[in-house]
Design a protein around this motif. Structure first.
Motif, PDB file in Angstrom:
ATOM      1  N   THR A  16       0.839  -1.196   0.000  1.00  0.00           N
ATOM      2  CA  THR A  16       0.000   0.000   0.000  1.00  0.00           C
ATOM      3  C   THR A  16       0.876   1.248   0.000  1.00  0.00           C
ATOM      4  N   ASP A  17       0.254   2.374  -0.296  1.00  0.00           N
ATOM      5  CA  ASP A  17       0.972   3.649  -0.244  1.00  0.00           C
ATOM      6  C   ASP A  17       1.520   3.890   1.165  1.00  0.00           C
ATOM      7  N   GLU A  18       0.747   3.520   2.177  1.00  0.00           N
ATOM      8  CA  GLU A  18       1.172   3.725   3.555  1.00  0.00           C
ATOM      9  C   GLU A  18       2.402   2.875   3.888  1.00  0.00           C
ATOM     10  N   GLU A  19       2.449   1.644   3.396  1.00  0.00           N
ATOM     11  CA  GLU A  19       3.605   0.787   3.649  1.00  0.00           C
ATOM     12  C   GLU A  19       4.861   1.335   2.973  1.00  0.00           C
ATOM     13  N   ILE A  20       4.697   1.835   1.760  1.00  0.00           N
ATOM     14  CA  ILE A  20       5.838   2.393   1.039  1.00  0.00           C
ATOM     15  C   ILE A  20       6.334   3.647   1.738  1.00  0.00           C
ATOM     16  N   GLU A  21       5.419   4.502   2.178  1.00  0.00           N
ATOM     17  CA  GLU A  21       5.827   5.716   2.886  1.00  0.00           C
ATOM     18  C   GLU A  21       6.490   5.377   4.226  1.00  0.00           C
ATOM     19  N   ALA A  22       5.992   4.359   4.919  1.00  0.00           N
ATOM     20  CA  ALA A  22       6.600   3.955   6.194  1.00  0.00           C
ATOM     21  C   ALA A  22       8.030   3.465   5.977  1.00  0.00           C
ATOM     22  N   SER A  23       8.261   2.726   4.893  1.00  0.00           N
ATOM     23  CA  SER A  23       9.625   2.280   4.586  1.00  0.00           C
ATOM     24  C   SER A  23      10.520   3.468   4.261  1.00  0.00           C
ATOM     25  N   ALA A  24       9.981   4.418   3.510  1.00  0.00           N
ATOM     26  CA  ALA A  24      10.751   5.615   3.176  1.00  0.00           C
ATOM     27  C   ALA A  24      11.111   6.387   4.440  1.00  0.00           C
ATOM     28  N   LEU A  25      10.166   6.506   5.349  1.00  0.00           N
ATOM     29  CA  LEU A  25      10.415   7.203   6.608  1.00  0.00           C
ATOM     30  C   LEU A  25      11.522   6.516   7.402  1.00  0.00           C
ATOM     31  N   GLN A  26      11.482   5.190   7.497  1.00  0.00           N
ATOM     32  CA  GLN A  26      12.527   4.458   8.212  1.00  0.00           C
ATOM     33  C   GLN A  26      13.892   4.653   7.559  1.00  0.00           C
ATOM     34  N   PHE A  27      13.908   4.659   6.223  1.00  0.00           N
ATOM     35  CA  PHE A  27      15.163   4.844   5.493  1.00  0.00           C
ATOM     36  C   PHE A  27      15.748   6.230   5.769  1.00  0.00           C
ATOM     37  N   VAL A  28      14.912   7.261   5.709  1.00  0.00           N
ATOM     38  CA  VAL A  28      15.385   8.628   5.954  1.00  0.00           C
ATOM     39  C   VAL A  28      15.826   8.776   7.411  1.00  0.00           C
ATOM     40  N   ARG A  29      15.104   8.156   8.328  1.00  0.00           N
ATOM     41  CA  ARG A  29      15.529   8.194   9.730  1.00  0.00           C
ATOM     42  C   ARG A  29      16.904   7.580   9.904  1.00  0.00           C
ATOM     43  N   LYS A  30      17.134   6.461   9.247  1.00  0.00           N
ATOM     44  CA  LYS A  30      18.423   5.782   9.366  1.00  0.00           C
ATOM     45  C   LYS A  30      19.541   6.643   8.777  1.00  0.00           C
ATOM     46  N   LEU A  31      19.304   7.197   7.589  1.00  0.00           N
ATOM     47  CA  LEU A  31      20.330   8.024   6.951  1.00  0.00           C
ATOM     48  C   LEU A  31      20.651   9.275   7.757  1.00  0.00           C
ATOM     49  N   SER A  32      19.614   9.928   8.270  1.00  0.00           N
ATOM     50  CA  SER A  32      19.817  11.201   8.959  1.00  0.00           C
ATOM     51  C   SER A  32      20.254  11.026  10.408  1.00  0.00           C
ATOM     52  N   GLY A  33      19.897   9.898  11.014  1.00  0.00           N
ATOM     53  CA  GLY A  33      20.187   9.706  12.423  1.00  0.00           C
ATOM     54  C   GLY A  33      19.141  10.335  13.322  1.00  0.00           C
ATOM     55  N   PHE A  34      18.073  10.876  12.739  1.00  0.00           N
ATOM     56  CA  PHE A  34      16.998  11.506  13.508  1.00  0.00           C
ATOM     57  C   PHE A  34      15.760  10.627  13.485  1.00  0.00           C
ATOM     58  N   THR A  35      15.153  10.422  14.636  1.00  0.00           N
ATOM     59  CA  THR A  35      13.829   9.796  14.618  1.00  0.00           C
ATOM     60  C   THR A  35      12.772  10.881  14.486  1.00  0.00           C
ATOM     61  N   LYS A  36      13.084  12.050  15.026  1.00  0.00           N
ATOM     62  CA  LYS A  36      12.226  13.225  14.864  1.00  0.00           C
ATOM     63  C   LYS A  36      13.163  14.414  14.694  1.00  0.00           C
ATOM     64  N   PRO A  37      13.160  15.018  13.509  1.00  0.00           N
ATOM     65  CA  PRO A  37      14.103  16.121  13.269  1.00  0.00           C
ATOM     66  C   PRO A  37      13.723  17.381  14.035  1.00  0.00           C
ATOM     67  N   SER A  38      14.703  18.247  14.226  1.00  0.00           N
ATOM     68  CA  SER A  38      14.449  19.544  14.849  1.00  0.00           C
ATOM     69  C   SER A  38      13.632  20.408  13.884  1.00  0.00           C
ATOM     70  N   LYS A  39      13.088  21.489  14.393  1.00  0.00           N
ATOM     71  CA  LYS A  39      12.283  22.399  13.555  1.00  0.00           C
ATOM     72  C   LYS A  39      13.069  22.870  12.338  1.00  0.00           C
ATOM     73  N   VAL A  40      14.344  23.171  12.516  1.00  0.00           N
ATOM     74  CA  VAL A  40      15.150  23.690  11.423  1.00  0.00           C
ATOM     75  C   VAL A  40      15.355  22.638  10.324  1.00  0.00           C
ATOM     76  N   ASN A  41      15.336  21.365  10.691  1.00  0.00           N
ATOM     77  CA  ASN A  41      15.540  20.288   9.712  1.00  0.00           C
ATOM     78  C   ASN A  41      14.247  19.617   9.260  1.00  0.00           C
ATOM     79  N   GLU A  42      13.135  20.032   9.818  1.00  0.00           N
ATOM     80  CA  GLU A  42      11.854  19.372   9.542  1.00  0.00           C
ATOM     81  C   GLU A  42      11.472  19.396   8.060  1.00  0.00           C
ATOM     82  N   ALA A  43      11.639  20.531   7.391  1.00  0.00           N
ATOM     83  CA  ALA A  43      11.260  20.638   5.975  1.00  0.00           C
ATOM     84  C   ALA A  43      12.126  19.734   5.105  1.00  0.00           C
TER      85      ALA A  43
END
Length: 89
Positions: A16-43
């Motif tokens: 589903t679209d939700e599953e693909i987006e969840a995988s993308a979110l996990q990938f970006v979290r891993k690359l960035s090292g953030f589980t929740k980015p700061s306001k300055v990095n949120e965008a």
């Protein structure tokens, strides 16, 4: 973190679209090292998730296989059995 990224190709029903987006979110979290980015990095973080989601959609849409689609329930049962064996006390 990346243990939560699941294989999404060749399943019935398709990912589903939700599953693909969840995988993308996990990938970006891993690359960035953030589980929740700061306001300055949120965008930048949100933009990266959107772009990875779009690329993942294109990848999954372009892949081909001769193998029959895997059943989600059967694969989940196999994963539970492996986990039970691995973590048995």
């Amino acid at each position: 973190m990346c243990r939560n990224i699941k294989t999404l190709f060749n399943f019935d029903p398709p990912a589903t679209d939700e599953e693909i987006e969840a995988s993308a979110l996990q990938f970006v979290r891993k690359l960035s090292g953030f589980t929740k980015p700061s306001k300055v990095n949120e965008a930048a973080f949100a933009r990266a998730v959107e772009e990875v989601t779009a690329v993942a959609h294109r990848l999954l849409d372009s892949l081909e296989t001769n193998a029959p689609p895997r059943d989600r329930e059967i694969e989940a049962a196999k994963a539970r059995a492996r986990a039970a064996e691995r973590y048995a006390t």
